[in-house]
Design a protein around this motif. Structure first.
Motif, PDB file in Angstrom:
ATOM      1  N   PHE A  38       4.456  16.832 -22.856  1.00 43.52           N
ATOM      2  CA  PHE A  38       4.275  16.082 -21.699  1.00 43.52           C
ATOM      3  C   PHE A  38       3.750  14.856 -21.833  1.00 43.52           C
ATOM      4  O   PHE A  38       2.789  14.770 -22.385  1.00 43.52           O
ATOM      5  N   SER A  39       4.474  13.800 -21.462  1.00 40.59           N
ATOM      6  CA  SER A  39       3.882  12.613 -21.942  1.00 40.59           C
ATOM      7  C   SER A  39       3.036  11.999 -20.485  1.00 40.59           C
ATOM      8  O   SER A  39       3.333  12.000 -19.242  1.00 40.59           O
ATOM      9  N   THR A  40       1.862  11.732 -21.153  1.00 47.44           N
ATOM     10  CA  THR A  40       0.747  11.312 -19.994  1.00 47.44           C
ATOM     11  C   THR A  40       0.373   9.573 -20.080  1.00 47.44           C
ATOM     12  O   THR A  40       0.604   9.198 -21.413  1.00 47.44           O
ATOM     13  N   ASN A  41      -0.046   8.900 -19.316  1.00 50.19           N
ATOM     14  CA  ASN A  41      -0.661   7.472 -19.415  1.00 50.19           C
ATOM     15  C   ASN A  41      -2.117   7.457 -19.048  1.00 50.19           C
ATOM     16  O   ASN A  41      -2.716   6.520 -19.238  1.00 50.19           O
ATOM     17  N   TYR A  42      -2.662   8.661 -18.700  1.00 48.29           N
ATOM     18  CA  TYR A  42      -4.230   8.563 -18.512  1.00 48.29           C
ATOM     19  C   TYR A  42      -4.710   9.955 -19.034  1.00 48.29           C
ATOM     20  O   TYR A  42      -4.200  10.738 -18.855  1.00 48.29           O
ATOM     21  N   GLU A  43      -6.102   9.960 -19.498  1.00 52.05           N
ATOM     22  CA  GLU A  43      -6.935  10.933 -19.484  1.00 52.05           C
ATOM     23  C   GLU A  43      -7.360  11.322 -18.038  1.00 52.05           C
ATOM     24  O   GLU A  43      -7.413  10.557 -17.284  1.00 52.05           O
ATOM     25  N   LEU A  44      -7.800  12.679 -17.924  1.00 49.02           N
ATOM     26  CA  LEU A  44      -8.185  12.785 -16.694  1.00 49.02           C
ATOM     27  C   LEU A  44      -9.426  12.184 -16.222  1.00 49.02           C
ATOM     28  O   LEU A  44      -9.510  11.908 -14.944  1.00 49.02           O
ATOM     29  N   TYR A  45     -10.411  11.813 -17.050  1.00 49.58           N
ATOM     30  CA  TYR A  45     -11.572  11.227 -16.694  1.00 49.58           C
ATOM     31  C   TYR A  45     -11.352   9.635 -16.395  1.00 49.58           C
ATOM     32  O   TYR A  45     -12.068   9.076 -15.671  1.00 49.58           O
ATOM     33  N   GLU A  46     -10.213   9.239 -17.055  1.00 53.99           N
ATOM     34  CA  GLU A  46      -9.867   7.844 -16.606  1.00 53.99           C
ATOM     35  C   GLU A  46      -8.803   7.796 -15.452  1.00 53.99           C
ATOM     36  O   GLU A  46      -9.440   7.055 -14.546  1.00 53.99           O
ATOM     37  N   ALA A  47      -8.368   8.592 -15.057  1.00 57.23           N
ATOM     38  CA  ALA A  47      -7.637   8.605 -13.976  1.00 57.23           C
ATOM     39  C   ALA A  47      -8.579   8.859 -12.568  1.00 57.23           C
ATOM     40  O   ALA A  47      -8.248   8.342 -11.701  1.00 57.23           O
ATOM     41  N   LEU A  90      -9.678   5.448 -11.434  1.00 60.55           N
ATOM     42  CA  LEU A  90      -8.653   4.348 -10.985  1.00 60.55           C
ATOM     43  C   LEU A  90      -8.759   3.953  -9.519  1.00 60.55           C
ATOM     44  O   LEU A  90      -9.300   4.848  -8.645  1.00 60.55           O
ATOM     45  N   ALA A  91      -8.272   2.906  -9.094  1.00 66.35           N
ATOM     46  CA  ALA A  91      -8.443   2.263  -7.965  1.00 66.35           C
ATOM     47  C   ALA A  91      -7.323   2.962  -6.903  1.00 66.35           C
ATOM     48  O   ALA A  91      -6.284   3.426  -7.444  1.00 66.35           O
ATOM     49  N   ASP A  92      -7.453   3.153  -5.696  1.00 66.50           N
ATOM     50  CA  ASP A  92      -6.850   3.813  -4.849  1.00 66.50           C
ATOM     51  C   ASP A  92      -5.157   2.986  -4.670  1.00 66.50           C
ATOM     52  O   ASP A  92      -5.453   1.635  -4.811  1.00 66.50           O
ATOM     53  N   GLY A  93      -4.280   3.797  -4.820  1.00 68.01           N
ATOM     54  CA  GLY A  93      -2.697   3.051  -4.568  1.00 68.01           C
ATOM     55  C   GLY A  93      -2.272   2.915  -5.832  1.00 68.01           C
ATOM     56  O   GLY A  93      -1.268   2.645  -5.696  1.00 68.01           O
ATOM     57  N   ILE A  94      -2.788   3.070  -6.993  1.00 67.25           N
ATOM     58  CA  ILE A  94      -2.082   3.049  -8.103  1.00 67.25           C
ATOM     59  C   ILE A  94      -1.156   4.077  -8.229  1.00 67.25           C
ATOM     60  O   ILE A  94      -1.628   5.161  -8.007  1.00 67.25           O
ATOM     61  N   THR A  95       0.077   3.890  -8.812  1.00 64.73           N
ATOM     62  CA  THR A  95       1.265   4.595  -8.619  1.00 64.73           C
ATOM     63  C   THR A  95       1.616   5.019 -10.280  1.00 64.73           C
ATOM     64  O   THR A  95       1.238   4.407 -10.987  1.00 64.73           O
ATOM     65  N   GLY A  96       2.558   5.830 -10.198  1.00 64.89           N
ATOM     66  CA  GLY A  96       2.766   6.229 -11.758  1.00 64.89           C
ATOM     67  C   GLY A  96       1.959   6.975 -12.551  1.00 64.89           C
ATOM     68  O   GLY A  96       2.227   7.052 -13.803  1.00 64.89           O
ATOM     69  N   VAL A  97       0.790   7.654 -11.965  1.00 65.50           N
ATOM     70  CA  VAL A  97      -0.135   8.235 -12.934  1.00 65.50           C
ATOM     71  C   VAL A  97       0.296   9.454 -13.385  1.00 65.50           C
ATOM     72  O   VAL A  97       0.689  10.194 -12.554  1.00 65.50           O
ATOM     73  N   ARG A  98       0.252   9.485 -14.739  1.00 66.16           N
ATOM     74  CA  ARG A  98       0.744  11.106 -15.176  1.00 66.16           C
ATOM     75  C   ARG A  98      -0.420  11.540 -15.960  1.00 66.16           C
ATOM     76  O   ARG A  98      -0.914  10.855 -17.023  1.00 66.16           O
ATOM     77  N   VAL A  99      -0.721  12.530 -15.776  1.00 71.41           N
ATOM     78  CA  VAL A  99      -1.915  13.513 -16.327  1.00 71.41           C
ATOM     79  C   VAL A  99      -1.464  15.082 -16.447  1.00 71.41           C
ATOM     80  O   VAL A  99      -0.329  15.516 -15.913  1.00 71.41           O
ATOM     81  N   SER A 100      -2.446  15.401 -17.316  1.00 70.40           N
ATOM     82  CA  SER A 100      -1.820  17.018 -17.325  1.00 70.40           C
ATOM     83  C   SER A 100      -3.396  17.896 -17.888  1.00 70.40           C
ATOM     84  O   SER A 100      -4.297  17.255 -18.285  1.00 70.40           O
TER      85      SER A 100
END
Length: 486
Positions: A28-37, A40-50
């Motif tokens: 599964f392709s992620t673009n953020y670690e959980l602690y990074e997500a 993040l600022a409110d409103g950021i879209t396309g956030v993929r985590v697992s």
């Protein structure tokens, strides 16, 4: 856990597969670690985590889901009107706490100001067939936490934090030594002798060579062979093994950092080690003041330096210099009602006896960082004799909160003197001192090719971590401590 619960989870897994959903997807392709997500600022879209599902709070048309890994956690929001009836029911009916999930969505903050990802799509990533402990923090069976460390890591934030601290500490030490010009090397774990420390080895057998061997108790003599070979500044993160008794401060398998600098003496190493500890505190703990056993210690203040003789004299009234015979020293401790516990106390050499006395009466009182110097020579078979008093060695130990954290010498480089000391150790060994050092002819041969002045040090990662994190047991400072076989 009952078999019924396990069977129910297996049925859910089979039901997912029956609907064409992979029970074990390959990625599964992620673009953020959980602690990074979570930052993040409110409103950021396309956030993929697992992550692993750790809790679910269900309401009529929405669920709050918490997922985590060892580095952090994140709250998810699954809403019926945003995800659709089919996906909502799929999660509700087939996902359990402990399962893995991959999600994509948008970051927002709840009314309680908790960063949350609103799920727009999700993927099943793995089923937990066993239920997680409900009240892990309440478990009184500490042994179970060591045996099933994966559960301890999963459920206990304190354990997660300590293990991450260990990783960051190793990184800081490695970078510090490399920045000082030291080269990292590796030396053998399987050795013909048990040189480099006073300890009882684990023994093994090499079938192809048809010979008994030891698991190393220290990398010392091999690192010194490298100095003979032309290296000047070396260090190693070395797995070492000592067949010693179990205690809150001892591991039988541990990671030692050992290093040597040609043309240095122990005072140079003392300065290096003090700078290293301060660097660790600044980079890993972001402070030079930490609380240990209720005492706040500022490591940036001056560290005490005291001799072995003065320390024991202060704590017992015994001047060890007045007792060159181990028997006389033993009688004096008995006269002063100092009880030393050791199964074979009458077979100990004078050095090991003095060490036992120090550990009983003095070491527990050393709370602030203290350099203990001028050890008796028979306690240090590989250390250089002091020029002014050949009965003492140019050596120091750093003691913090009653724990020996770092051991360092000006090294003995005279092969003739080294042979005499190893022969004396061999006599002690033949008389029953199981911790005395063995003769090492190969190392003596290397020494006879010539050695420059050398200073070296060694310390256990677990012991240092235990002290700096104020842990109750050294077993808390290793990922998988040795436990008795069930």
């Amino acid at each position: 856990m009952s078999n019924d619960q396990r069977e129910l989870r297996i049925e859910k897994l089979e039901a997912l597969r029956a609907q064409g959903i992979s029970g074990n997807p390959d990625r599964f392709s992620t673009n953020y670690e959980l602690y990074e997500a979570a930052q993040l600022a409110d409103g950021i879209t396309g956030v993929r985590v697992s992550g692993r599902i750790m809790s679910v709070r269900s309401f009529k048309k929405l669920m709050f889901i918490n997922i985590s890994n060892v580095q952090g956690s994140l709250q998810l929001l699954l809403k019926l009107d945003e995800i659709g009836e089919e996906q909502y029911s799929l999660f509700q009916n087939y996902f359990d706490i402990g399962d893995f999930i991959g999600v994509e969505g948008r970051i927002y903050s709840t009314n309680t100001n908790e960063k949350t990802l609103r799920i727009e799509s999700y993927v099943f990533l793995g089923k937990a067939l066993r239920t997680l402990p409900e009240k892990w923090h309440g478990l009184s069976n500490v042994e179970l936490r060591y045996r099933q460390r994966y559960l301890d890591l999963m459920m206990t934030q304190e354990t997660q934090k300590r293990m991450l601290t260990r990783i960051n500490m190793v990184r800081a030490i490695r970078r510090f030594l490399e920045d000082k010009g030291f080269l990292e090397v590796e030396t053998p774990v399987l050795q013909h002798t048990s040189s480099g420390a006073i300890a009882k080895p684990f023994r093994t057998y090499h079938n192809s060579l048809d010979t008994e061997m030891n698991l190393r108790i220290a990398p010392e003599t091999y690192l010194k062979r490298l100095i003979v070979g032309g290296f000047t500044n070396v260090f190693e993160f070395a797995k070492c093994f000592r067949n010693e008794g179990v205690s809150p401060q001892h591991l039988q398998e541990f990671t030692m950092v050992e290093g040597y600098a040609a043309y240095w003496n122990y005072e140079d190493t003392m300065r290096l080690m003090q700078e290293m500890v301060l660097t660790i505190l600044e980079q890993v703990f972001q402070t030079t003041s930490i609380t240990i056993q209720g005492h706040t210690i500022d490591f940036s203040q001056e560290w005490e330096i005291i001799s072995f003789r003065d320390l024991i004299l202060k704590d017992t009234g015994i001047d060890i210099d007045q007792y060159p015979s181990v028997l006389d020293l033993y009688r004096e401790t008995m006269n002063r009602n100092i009880e030393l516990e050791h199964p074979e106390i009458e077979t100990l050499g004078r050095g090991n006896f003095i060490d036992l006395l120090y550990k009983k009466v003095s070491r527990p009182k050393l709370i602030r960082p203290t350099f203990l110097i001028q050890h008796p020579i028979d306690l240090s078979p590989l250390a250089r004799a002091n020029d002014d008093d050949p009965e003492l060695t140019d050596r120091f130990q750093l003691v913090i909160n009653g724990a020996e954290v770092i051991n360092a010498y000006s090294e003995l480089v005279d092969p003739i003197e080294q042979r005499k000391r190893l022969e004396a150790q061999a006599v002690l060994k033949s008389n029953g001192d199981l911790e005395a050092m063995e003769m090492d002819e190969d190392y003596l041969t290397a020494m006879e090719y010539g050695m420059p002045p050398i200073s070296g040090w060694g310390f256990g990662i677990e012991r240092l971590l235990m002290v700096l994190t104020d842990s109750e047991s050294i077993k808390d400072c290793v990922l998988f401590p040795i436990t008795k076989k069930l």
